[in-house]
Design an enzyme around this catalytic site. Structure first.
Site, PDB file in Angstrom:
ATOM      1  CE  LYS A 190       0.753   1.026   4.472  1.00 63.12           C
ATOM      2  NZ  LYS A 190       1.168   2.304   5.091  1.00 63.12           N
ATOM      3  CB  THR A 247      -1.555   4.788   3.351  1.00 61.23           C
ATOM      4  OG1 THR A 247      -1.636   3.928   4.479  1.00 61.23           O
ATOM      5  CG2 THR A 247      -0.132   5.249   3.183  1.00 61.23           C
TER       6      THR A 247
END
Length: 332
Positions: A190, A247
């Site tokens: 990610k 994120t």
């Protein structure tokens, strides 16, 4: 777990030390600089990495491995590139209890070996119980006791049960899983897409483009993580899509900030020089790009991020290439 130790006194390490101190009577926060440890003990605040958070009295900072000698739980929270050396130094010190639980809270893939972070720890400490913790958790919010959730993974469910009980607090809910591989690959991959999301913002592309980017990033994460041995459902959970969302969209995200500045025209050298914390997405892009080659997995976004960070490709050119690829079915 009356004595819990944390390896790494950055923002996440300090936040986890703060959290552990809610349950453990004694918490030791280790960092490699003695001057930093002395400052933390004197001021009761990590002004560099986690300002505004008062450290509880049962939390003590140190730069000596000897102070970790009787810890029953040790959290690894150092930068991914530093983990192997820190673990080797800890082993050489003889300070780690042979029955101490190692909880890996680092998101990354080692470049030369392709190992996950818990894989590095397992190689160096093969007999210690091992677990991982991951999820959509920013240190700044955890330390302020804002509501959050995470997942704890271990092949030994008795270990994950003990850790789940220890880390469950009124503001911090923890789930458990046996899919250690999936949890770690989601947490590492990610970071690459967080930089891509920041680039999209820096280029001023709008919400539609970012949503498409994050969605296709999830597809790449799932393909690659399953090739490494993770389970599909794990990538739909907290350590996969949950961590990806926070994120890619949060201003707390260092990786997102890196991408945003790149999209605005700054060079990678300028961006990294302006930061006092490690953005794991930069080294992760290199190791994950290499992993995609080993597994022979199609990863167009990861490929373009590697070209931007390591081959000097302009951000706008990478976007054009992504959009101009041959049409294909969404799934498959």
């Amino acid at each position: 777990m009356n004595h819990t130790a944390i390896l790494g006194s950055g923002s996440w390490g300090t936040a986890l030390a703060f959290t552990a101190a809610q349950k453990a009577p004694r918490v030791t926060l280790w960092g490699h600089q003695a001057a930093t440890a002395e400052t933390l003990n004197r001021t009761r605040e990590n002004t560099r990495y986690l300002p505004g958070i008062s450290l509880p009295p049962n939390l003590v900072a140190t730069a000596e491995f000897a102070d970790l000698a009787d810890a029953g739980l040790v959290l690894a929270v150092v930068p991914s590139k530093a983990l192997r050396q820190v673990a080797l130094d800890l082993k050489a010190s003889g300070a780690l209890r042979p029955d101490a639980i190692l909880l890996c809270c680092i998101k990354g893939i080692e470049m030369n070996t392709g190992l996950t972070m818990s894989g590095v720890l397992q190689e160096i400490f093969p007999h210690n119980p091992l677990a991982v913790l991951s999820g959509p958790n920013h240190a700044e919010e955890i330390a302020r006791k804002l509501a959050a959730a995470a997942v704890i993974g271990s092949h030994d469910e008795s270990v994950s049960l003990r850790l789940q009980e220890f880390f469950t607090l009124p503001w911090f809910r923890n789930y458990r899983s046996t899919d250690v591989t999936g949890i770690e690959w989601g947490g590492a991959v990610k970071n690459v897409f967080a930089i891509a999301s920041g680039i999209s913002e820096g280029l001023g592309l709008g919400d539609n483009a970012r949503a498409a980017l994050v969605t296709r990033g999830l597809a790449e994460m799932t393909r690659l993580g399953m090739a490494a041995g993770g389970r599909f459902e794990t990538f739909q959970g907290l350590s996969g899509v949950g961590d990806l969302i926070v994120t890619c969209y949060s201003r707390h995200s260092r990786n997102n900030r890196v991408g945003r500045l790149l999209g605005e025209g700054r060079t990678l050298t300028e961006v990294t020089a302006s930061m006092n914390m490690v953005a794991e997405g930069i080294p992760n892009t290199e190791s994950i790009y290499a992993a995609a080659r080993r597994y022979d997995i199609r990863t167009p976004i990861i490929d373009q991020m590697y070209a931007i960070l390591y081959q000097g490709k302009p951000c706008a050119a990478a976007l054009t290439e992504l959009l101009s690829r041959d049409p294909r079915a969404e799934h498959g």
